[in-house]
Design a protein around this motif. Structure first.
Motif, PDB file in Angstrom:
ATOM      1  N   MET A   1       6.618 -11.726  12.774  1.00  4.06           N
ATOM      2  CA  MET A   1       6.968 -13.080  12.505  1.00  4.06           C
ATOM      3  C   MET A   1       6.515 -13.497  11.117  1.00  4.06           C
ATOM      4  SD  MET A   1       5.921 -16.511  14.515  1.00  4.06           S
ATOM      5  CE  MET A   1       4.346 -16.606  13.700  1.00  4.06           C
ATOM      6  N   SER A   2       5.413 -13.001  10.642  1.00  2.00           N
ATOM      7  CA  SER A   2       4.886 -13.446   9.361  1.00  2.00           C
ATOM      8  C   SER A   2       5.811 -13.109   8.198  1.00  2.00           C
ATOM      9  CB  SER A   2       3.496 -12.853   9.127  1.00  2.00           C
ATOM     10  OG  SER A   2       3.580 -11.451   9.111  1.00  2.00           O
ATOM     11  N   GLN A   3       6.619 -12.061   8.315  1.00  5.45           N
ATOM     12  CA  GLN A   3       7.541 -11.739   7.230  1.00  5.45           C
ATOM     13  C   GLN A   3       8.656 -12.775   7.138  1.00  5.45           C
ATOM     14  OE1 GLN A   3       7.191  -9.827   9.968  1.00  5.45           O
ATOM     15  NE2 GLN A   3       9.168  -9.267  10.801  1.00  5.45           N
ATOM     16  N   GLN A   4       8.872 -13.594   8.172  1.00  3.84           N
ATOM     17  CA  GLN A   4       9.926 -14.597   8.134  1.00  3.84           C
ATOM     18  C   GLN A   4       9.405 -15.953   7.691  1.00  3.84           C
ATOM     19  OE1 GLN A   4      11.734 -14.471  11.963  1.00  3.84           O
ATOM     20  NE2 GLN A   4      12.869 -12.627  11.505  1.00  3.84           N
ATOM     21  N   MET A   5       8.110 -16.071   7.471  1.00  6.84           N
ATOM     22  CA  MET A   5       7.560 -17.329   6.992  1.00  6.84           C
ATOM     23  C   MET A   5       7.717 -17.386   5.480  1.00  6.84           C
ATOM     24  SD  MET A   5       4.268 -18.014   9.356  1.00  6.84           S
ATOM     25  CE  MET A   5       4.153 -19.711   8.845  1.00  6.84           C
ATOM     26  N   LYS A   6       8.053 -18.542   4.979  1.00  4.64           N
ATOM     27  CA  LYS A   6       8.244 -18.718   3.544  1.00  4.64           C
ATOM     28  C   LYS A   6       7.193 -19.702   3.065  1.00  4.64           C
ATOM     29  CE  LYS A   6      13.150 -18.297   4.308  1.00  4.64           C
ATOM     30  NZ  LYS A   6      14.393 -19.023   4.395  1.00  4.64           N
ATOM     31  N   SER A   7       6.508 -19.364   2.009  1.00  6.73           N
ATOM     32  CA  SER A   7       5.483 -20.282   1.528  1.00  6.73           C
ATOM     33  C   SER A   7       6.093 -21.290   0.579  1.00  6.73           C
ATOM     34  CB  SER A   7       4.362 -19.515   0.832  1.00  6.73           C
ATOM     35  OG  SER A   7       4.866 -18.875  -0.309  1.00  6.73           O
ATOM     36  N   GLN A   8       5.502 -22.490   0.588  1.00  5.81           N
ATOM     37  CA  GLN A   8       5.903 -23.544  -0.322  1.00  5.81           C
ATOM     38  C   GLN A   8       4.686 -23.874  -1.173  1.00  5.81           C
ATOM     39  OE1 GLN A   8       7.033 -26.664   2.336  1.00  5.81           O
ATOM     40  NE2 GLN A   8       9.152 -25.992   2.419  1.00  5.81           N
ATOM     41  N   PRO A   9       4.659 -23.443  -2.401  1.00  6.75           N
ATOM     42  CA  PRO A   9       3.475 -23.641  -3.206  1.00  6.75           C
ATOM     43  C   PRO A   9       3.151 -25.090  -3.531  1.00  6.75           C
ATOM     44  CG  PRO A   9       5.237 -22.612  -4.487  1.00  6.75           C
ATOM     45  CD  PRO A   9       5.704 -22.711  -3.080  1.00  6.75           C
ATOM     46  N   GLN A  10       4.130 -26.019  -3.406  1.00  4.68           N
ATOM     47  CA  GLN A  10       3.881 -27.404  -3.772  1.00  4.68           C
ATOM     48  C   GLN A  10       2.740 -28.001  -2.957  1.00  4.68           C
ATOM     49  OE1 GLN A  10       6.810 -26.236  -2.558  1.00  4.68           O
ATOM     50  NE2 GLN A  10       8.546 -27.140  -3.609  1.00  4.68           N
ATOM     51  N   ASN A  11       2.764 -27.828  -1.653  1.00  2.00           N
ATOM     52  CA  ASN A  11       1.756 -28.487  -0.830  1.00  2.00           C
ATOM     53  C   ASN A  11       0.922 -27.511  -0.007  1.00  2.00           C
ATOM     54  OD1 ASN A  11       3.580 -27.734   1.095  1.00  2.00           O
ATOM     55  ND2 ASN A  11       4.242 -29.805   1.602  1.00  2.00           N
ATOM     56  N   GLY A  12       1.109 -26.241  -0.195  1.00  2.00           N
ATOM     57  CA  GLY A  12       0.310 -25.246   0.500  1.00  2.00           C
ATOM     58  C   GLY A  12       0.706 -25.027   1.949  1.00  2.00           C
ATOM     59  N   THR A  13       1.785 -25.649   2.424  1.00  2.00           N
ATOM     60  CA  THR A  13       2.205 -25.456   3.801  1.00  2.00           C
ATOM     61  C   THR A  13       3.227 -24.334   3.862  1.00  2.00           C
ATOM     62  OG1 THR A  13       3.988 -27.065   3.629  1.00  2.00           O
ATOM     63  CG2 THR A  13       1.834 -27.875   4.360  1.00  2.00           C
ATOM     64  N   ALA A  14       3.590 -23.958   5.057  1.00  2.00           N
ATOM     65  CA  ALA A  14       4.575 -22.898   5.235  1.00  2.00           C
ATOM     66  C   ALA A  14       5.674 -23.394   6.150  1.00  2.00           C
ATOM     67  CB  ALA A  14       3.918 -21.663   5.845  1.00  2.00           C
ATOM     68  N   THR A  15       6.891 -22.924   5.924  1.00  2.92           N
ATOM     69  CA  THR A  15       7.974 -23.233   6.833  1.00  2.92           C
ATOM     70  C   THR A  15       8.283 -21.976   7.618  1.00  2.92           C
ATOM     71  OG1 THR A  15       9.636 -22.662   5.180  1.00  2.92           O
ATOM     72  CG2 THR A  15       8.982 -24.986   5.330  1.00  2.92           C
ATOM     73  N   ILE A  16       8.916 -22.165   8.728  1.00  8.60           N
ATOM     74  CA  ILE A  16       9.237 -21.044   9.594  1.00  8.60           C
ATOM     75  C   ILE A  16      10.705 -21.155   9.969  1.00  8.60           C
ATOM     76  CG2 ILE A  16       8.462 -22.278  11.652  1.00  8.60           C
ATOM     77  CD1 ILE A  16       7.432 -19.631  12.750  1.00  8.60           C
ATOM     78  N   THR A  17      11.389 -20.059  10.012  1.00  7.23           N
ATOM     79  CA  THR A  17      12.810 -20.080  10.349  1.00  7.23           C
ATOM     80  C   THR A  17      12.975 -20.321  11.840  1.00  7.23           C
ATOM     81  OG1 THR A  17      12.906 -17.706  10.782  1.00  7.23           O
ATOM     82  CG2 THR A  17      13.325 -18.438   8.504  1.00  7.23           C
ATOM     83  N   SER A  18      14.162 -20.786  12.238  1.00  9.33           N
ATOM     84  CA  SER A  18      14.404 -21.017  13.659  1.00  9.33           C
ATOM     85  C   SER A  18      14.367 -19.697  14.422  1.00  9.33           C
ATOM     86  CB  SER A  18      15.721 -21.746  13.882  1.00  9.33           C
ATOM     87  OG  SER A  18      16.787 -21.025  13.327  1.00  9.33           O
ATOM     88  N   GLN A  19      14.767 -18.609  13.781  1.00 10.47           N
ATOM     89  CA  GLN A  19      14.691 -17.279  14.406  1.00 10.47           C
ATOM     90  C   GLN A  19      13.235 -16.928  14.702  1.00 10.47           C
ATOM     91  OE1 GLN A  19      17.090 -14.780  15.013  1.00 10.47           O
ATOM     92  NE2 GLN A  19      15.593 -13.264  15.629  1.00 10.47           N
ATOM     93  N   ALA A  20      12.348 -17.148  13.726  1.00  7.67           N
ATOM     94  CA  ALA A  20      10.934 -16.849  13.915  1.00  7.67           C
ATOM     95  C   ALA A  20      10.333 -17.763  14.976  1.00  7.67           C
ATOM     96  CB  ALA A  20      10.179 -16.996  12.596  1.00  7.67           C
ATOM     97  N   PHE A  21      10.760 -19.031  14.997  1.00  8.86           N
ATOM     98  CA  PHE A  21      10.251 -19.953  16.013  1.00  8.86           C
ATOM     99  C   PHE A  21      10.709 -19.506  17.393  1.00  8.86           C
ATOM    100  CE2 PHE A  21      10.026 -23.756  18.604  1.00  8.86           C
ATOM    101  CZ  PHE A  21       8.765 -24.228  18.272  1.00  8.86           C
ATOM    102  N   SER A  22      11.941 -19.047  17.494  1.00  7.85           N
ATOM    103  CA  SER A  22      12.455 -18.542  18.766  1.00  7.85           C
ATOM    104  C   SER A  22      11.631 -17.352  19.250  1.00  7.85           C
ATOM    105  CB  SER A  22      13.920 -18.151  18.614  1.00  7.85           C
ATOM    106  OG  SER A  22      14.412 -17.606  19.809  1.00  7.85           O
ATOM    107  N   GLU A  23      11.296 -16.460  18.327  1.00  6.93           N
ATOM    108  CA  GLU A  23      10.458 -15.313  18.682  1.00  6.93           C
ATOM    109  C   GLU A  23       9.066 -15.773  19.113  1.00  6.93           C
ATOM    110  OE1 GLU A  23      10.511 -12.657  15.354  1.00  6.93           O
ATOM    111  OE2 GLU A  23      12.685 -12.391  15.473  1.00  6.93           O
ATOM    112  N   LEU A  24       8.518 -16.754  18.409  1.00  6.32           N
ATOM    113  CA  LEU A  24       7.215 -17.302  18.764  1.00  6.32           C
ATOM    114  C   LEU A  24       7.284 -17.911  20.168  1.00  6.32           C
ATOM    115  CD1 LEU A  24       4.342 -18.256  17.442  1.00  6.32           C
ATOM    116  CD2 LEU A  24       5.471 -20.472  17.554  1.00  6.32           C
ATOM    117  N   HIS A  25       8.352 -18.637  20.436  1.00  9.52           N
ATOM    118  CA  HIS A  25       8.538 -19.244  21.762  1.00  9.52           C
ATOM    119  C   HIS A  25       8.556 -18.163  22.834  1.00  9.52           C
ATOM    120  CE1 HIS A  25      10.990 -20.534  25.175  1.00  9.52           C
ATOM    121  NE2 HIS A  25      10.383 -21.698  25.008  1.00  9.52           N
ATOM    122  N   ASP A  26       9.351 -17.127  22.614  1.00  7.79           N
ATOM    123  CA  ASP A  26       9.462 -16.055  23.601  1.00  7.79           C
ATOM    124  C   ASP A  26       8.124 -15.351  23.816  1.00  7.79           C
ATOM    125  OD1 ASP A  26      12.128 -16.716  23.759  1.00  7.79           O
ATOM    126  OD2 ASP A  26      12.804 -15.049  22.516  1.00  7.79           O
TER     127      ASP A  26
END
Length: 176
Positions: A1-26
């Motif tokens: 899952m971590s390879q599908q996370m994209k970092s946003q350097p502006q605020n230090g947070t990370a976004t996650i794709t819906s595919q990765a969230f689906s995998e996390l849910h499962d």
């Protein structure tokens, strides 16, 4: 899952794709459900809390700051959902009298609602078929998330993400 996370350097947070969230849910749904069974002491209530927690988490992914792991954050959301449900008890269906049940089941349509219905169907036909299908299954046919996942042969997380996207698209099609 971590390879599908994209970092946003502006605020230090990370976004996650819906595919990765689906995998996390499962991956974590069973663990969260077991935890909520212990909290709610009722399987159906625990399932509702778990589904609500994942739906809330998906809806508010942009507010996830990454100060804890995503499963920990979702667990905290689930605990808050359980507390909120405990504070505001629901009226059991058995307490609704038969005459009241008929009014709830078949409300009178106002003129505005009658005019709105064709517009909703037009807006529905402007969105992709998969999105339209999940909206119709959920809100017209009244299927549960589990039933939709089973009928469409997709994971529950996929249904949650499709429903979220479908609502956004329908709103945009309605306003267009």
């Amino acid at each position: 899952m971590s390879q599908q996370m994209k970092s946003q350097p502006q605020n230090g947070t990370a976004t996650i794709t819906s595919q990765a969230f689906s995998e996390l849910h499962d991956q974590y749904r069973g663990r969260l459900l077991n935890s909520m069974i212990a909290v709610a002491r009722n399987l159906e209530e625990a399932e509702d809390i778990t589904a609500a927690a994942f739906a809330t988490a998906f809806k508010h992914l942009d507010s996830f700051r990454g100060e804890s792991s995503l499963p920990t954050w979702i667990h905290a959301i689930a605990l808050n959902e359980a507390r909120n449900r405990r504070r505001s008890p629901r009226v059991p269906l058995e307490s609704i009298e038969e005459s009241d049940a008929l009014q709830v089941a078949e409300p009178d349509a106002t003129d505005e609602q009658r005019e709105c219905c064709p517009q909703i169907w037009k807006a529905l036909h402007r969105i992709p078929r998969l999105c339209r299908r999940v909206l119709i299954d959920r809100f017209v046919r009244g299927y549960s998330m589990k039933q939709i996942a089973k009928c469409q042969r997709v994971p529950l997380g996929t249904v949650l993400s499709r429903l979220f996207k479908a609502k956004r698209l329908l709103r945009a099609a309605w306003e267009a």
